[in-house]
Scaffold this active site. Structure first.
Site, PDB file in Angstrom:
ATOM      1  N   GLU A 160       0.852  -1.194   0.000  1.00 28.88           N
ATOM      2  CA  GLU A 160       0.000   0.000   0.000  1.00 28.88           C
ATOM      3  C   GLU A 160       0.881   1.236   0.000  1.00 28.88           C
ATOM      4  O   GLU A 160       1.847   1.325   0.766  1.00 28.88           O
ATOM      5  CB  GLU A 160      -0.922   0.017   1.214  1.00 28.88           C
ATOM      6  CG  GLU A 160      -1.785   1.286   1.331  1.00 28.88           C
ATOM      7  CD  GLU A 160      -2.706   1.246   2.544  1.00 28.88           C
ATOM      8  OE1 GLU A 160      -3.186   0.147   2.880  1.00 28.88           O
ATOM      9  OE2 GLU A 160      -2.930   2.317   3.147  1.00 28.88           O
ATOM     10  N   GLU A 165      -2.350  11.441   3.331  1.00 34.90           N
ATOM     11  CA  GLU A 165      -3.386  11.213   4.331  1.00 34.90           C
ATOM     12  C   GLU A 165      -3.436  12.427   5.257  1.00 34.90           C
ATOM     13  O   GLU A 165      -2.412  13.052   5.539  1.00 34.90           O
ATOM     14  CB  GLU A 165      -3.099   9.959   5.150  1.00 34.90           C
ATOM     15  CG  GLU A 165      -3.264   8.664   4.392  1.00 34.90           C
ATOM     16  CD  GLU A 165      -3.072   7.465   5.300  1.00 34.90           C
ATOM     17  OE1 GLU A 165      -4.067   6.774   5.602  1.00 34.90           O
ATOM     18  OE2 GLU A 165      -1.923   7.220   5.713  1.00 34.90           O
TER      19      GLU A 165
END
Length: 565
Positions: A160, A165
């Site tokens: 990932e 974020e």
């Protein structure tokens, strides 16, 4: 930002890539996939898939509270901008009722190696978790776009890449964003991350980028690299990034993002464009004009200066030294500095160096052989557990190494109960703070330049981690000093005495012959040196303040505070 003229687009891309070229290892210039969101209304279903199927158990991961929907209320295009909207509303789907809705978009395009640019505004509302990220195309996740045909590996074996974020870092400023890698070697609260403070995330567009080569993954904001992942060993546990990945855009609610205020109504992530670049040229030409020379040599490192030309624009250098191998990439025609670290002092090393391009075409006269001998060590090191703020469960190691007129400072946190560690170097006087570079694990380094040999410096390190921080003691180092040859604080109070405070003279009584006396101010500057009449040192011209007195006898040394009044 739509309907650019062709010339404007060309100039924009030229300057973007010229600037970014100095920031990343491989420059990707061919636009292979994009969505400019030029048509108002629903998303282009040729480009995007709405992932709405709930995981087993009826809830999304990390305790999230939303339903993802394919409704236009949660994802739509307006005036050339994609809006991903998280809303407070009661919504029932798949037999489960939740109080929030949002959208999770999978790209129907996947790729291996390249660069992603996403220009977006990011919501900063409490309880929201906006993200721009990627997953391996081979993830076994029911409801994901590629799962039926390609899903063979569970997370995190698929890998990932979190390009951006926000909202899950409660100890950080509201304008802090982070890039993170999740692999079998480190996932969940992964240690493989880097963050940066941006400006006005919610109201200003920023370009969030990820540059992915066979050798490293770099994270950028507005074309400036702020974190690079390049594990020394690349295998299935540290580097599952040799398979295709796809893009995801979403806003999650609650869970790791924390509690959602009762007055929350909705929040949007606004995306201007998504662009993916690769290099599509078929390359059959080998690199030319390959040169390799030795640069700076220290007691623990050798610098290699490499240069070659290739029509593709990139050159790959493979360096071997015994059982150690390293691969780096650089721009064609631009000298690449590669520092080989963790070497032994006063030792001769031989380096075997080859040049290829990304297509595997090799320089005709590979390899080149170069040798260098490291210098004697000029460094001081130690271990301690003293904290000036917070506490340490085990402690820390530290090393101060003089390299020319620079000092390389390295601290290693020995505590094993702290996660997400970052380190900041603190200068004592005048106070300043600078982030240190992570070497590996919880080892961090920072080099301070243009120091005077013989000056005294004082530095500590703040280790910040999930839930708090701890600060080491201030370590005093005499620049150019070799602690292997000189023992500090050899003298004790029974072996020598001196008048303190002193007026016109320092009168030193010692059982050992004194070779040299030095006096420093508290900024670490050498004020006075005396190698004659060392038992009676004239300080009549010094101002009335606090100093450091350093006394040498053979291979021994002591440092004491001195007051002139």
């Amino acid at each position: 930002m739509k309907n650019f003229k062709i010339v404007q687009i060309f100039l924009l891309l030229f300057f973007v890539f010229e600037y970014a070229n100095s920031q990343v290892d491989v420059t990707y210039t061919d636009l292979v996939w994009s969505d400019e969101f030029n048509t108002d209304g629903a998303l282009n279903t040729n480009n995007w898939f709405h992932q709405t199927q709930l995981p087993a158990g009826g809830s999304w991961f990390s305790g999230e509270l939303q339903h993802y929907t394919n409704r236009i209320e949660n994802s739509y295009i307006n005036s050339g901008i994609l809006n991903i909207v998280a809303k407070s509303e009661v919504f029932t789907d798949q037999g489960v009722t939740k109080n929030y809705t949002s959208a999770r978009l999978n790209s129907k395009f996947s790729f291996k190696y390249g660069r992603v640019d996403v220009r977006a505004k990011v919501p900063i509302d409490s309880g929201t978790w906006p993200a721009i990220w990627m997953l391996g195309k081979n993830i076994n996740e029911n409801g994901a776009y590629f799962d039926t045909a390609f899903g063979t590996l569970n997370w995190p074996a698929c890998g990932e890449i979190d390009i951006m974020e926000h909202g899950i870092f409660p100890s950080q400023n509201v304008n802090y964003i982070q890039g993170t890698l999740h692999t079998p070697s480190s996932y969940g609260n992964s240690i493989n991350n880097g963050g940066i403070l941006a400006s006005d995330l919610q109201n200003s567009y920023h370009i969030y980028s990820m540059n992915w080569s066979p050798f490293q993954i770099s994270f950028l904001i507005d074309n400036v690299v702020y974190y690079t992942y390049n594990p020394a060993v690349k295998d299935a546990t540290t580097w599952p990034f040799d398979n295709e990945q796809y893009l995801l855009l979403n806003i999650a609610m609650g869970g790791t993002a924390g509690s959602i205020p009762s007055g929350f109504t909705q929040a949007s992530m606004q995306v201007d464009y998504v662009r993916v670049y690769q290099n599509n040229m078929i390359d059959i030409q080998s690199p030319t004009n390959f040169t390799a020379s030795i640069g700076a040599v220290t007691s623990s490192s050798v610098e290699l200066l490499l240069n070659a030309y290739d029509n593709s624009g990139n050159v790959v250098y493979s360096i071997s030294n015994g059982s150690t191998n390293q691969t780096v990439t650089s721009t064609s025609g631009v000298q690449k500095s590669v520092v080989i670290s963790n070497l032994n002092s006063n030792t001769t090393y031989t380096f075997t160096i080859s040049a290829t391009d990304l297509a595997g075409n090799a320089y005709t006269n590979n390899p080149l052989i170069r040798s260098a001998t490291t210098t004697e060590t000029t460094a001081c090191s130690g271990t301690d557990s003293v904290a000036t703020q917070g506490t340490f469960t085990t402690g820390y190691n530290y090393t101060f190494e003089t390299i020319g007129t620079d000092v390389k400072i390295t601290f290693n946190l020995l505590d094993t109960d702290k996660v997400g560690v970052v380190a900041y170097l603190w200068k004592q006087n005048p106070f300043s703070e600078a982030q240190m570079t992570n070497v590996s694990g919880n080892t961090f380094t920072k080099t301070i330049s243009n120091q005077s040999i013989g000056s005294i410096i004082n530095y500590a390190v703040k280790f910040a981690f999930a839930g708090g921080f701890s600060v080491t003691k201030y370590v005093t180092y005499n620049v150019g000093n070799n602690c292997a040859l000189i023992t500090d604080n050899f003298f004790d109070d029974k072996q020598f005495t001196f008048n303190n405070p002193a007026n016109d003279y320092i009168l030193i009584n010692s059982k050992s012959a004194i070779d040299k006396v030095e006096i420093y101010n508290l900024l670490g500057n050498l004020i006075l040196t005396s190698t004659v009449n060392t038992n009676k040192v004239d300080v009549n011209n010094l101002s009335k303040e606090l100093y450091l007195l350093v006394i040498y006898s053979g291979k021994n040394r002591t440092t004491k505070k001195l007051i002139i009044n």
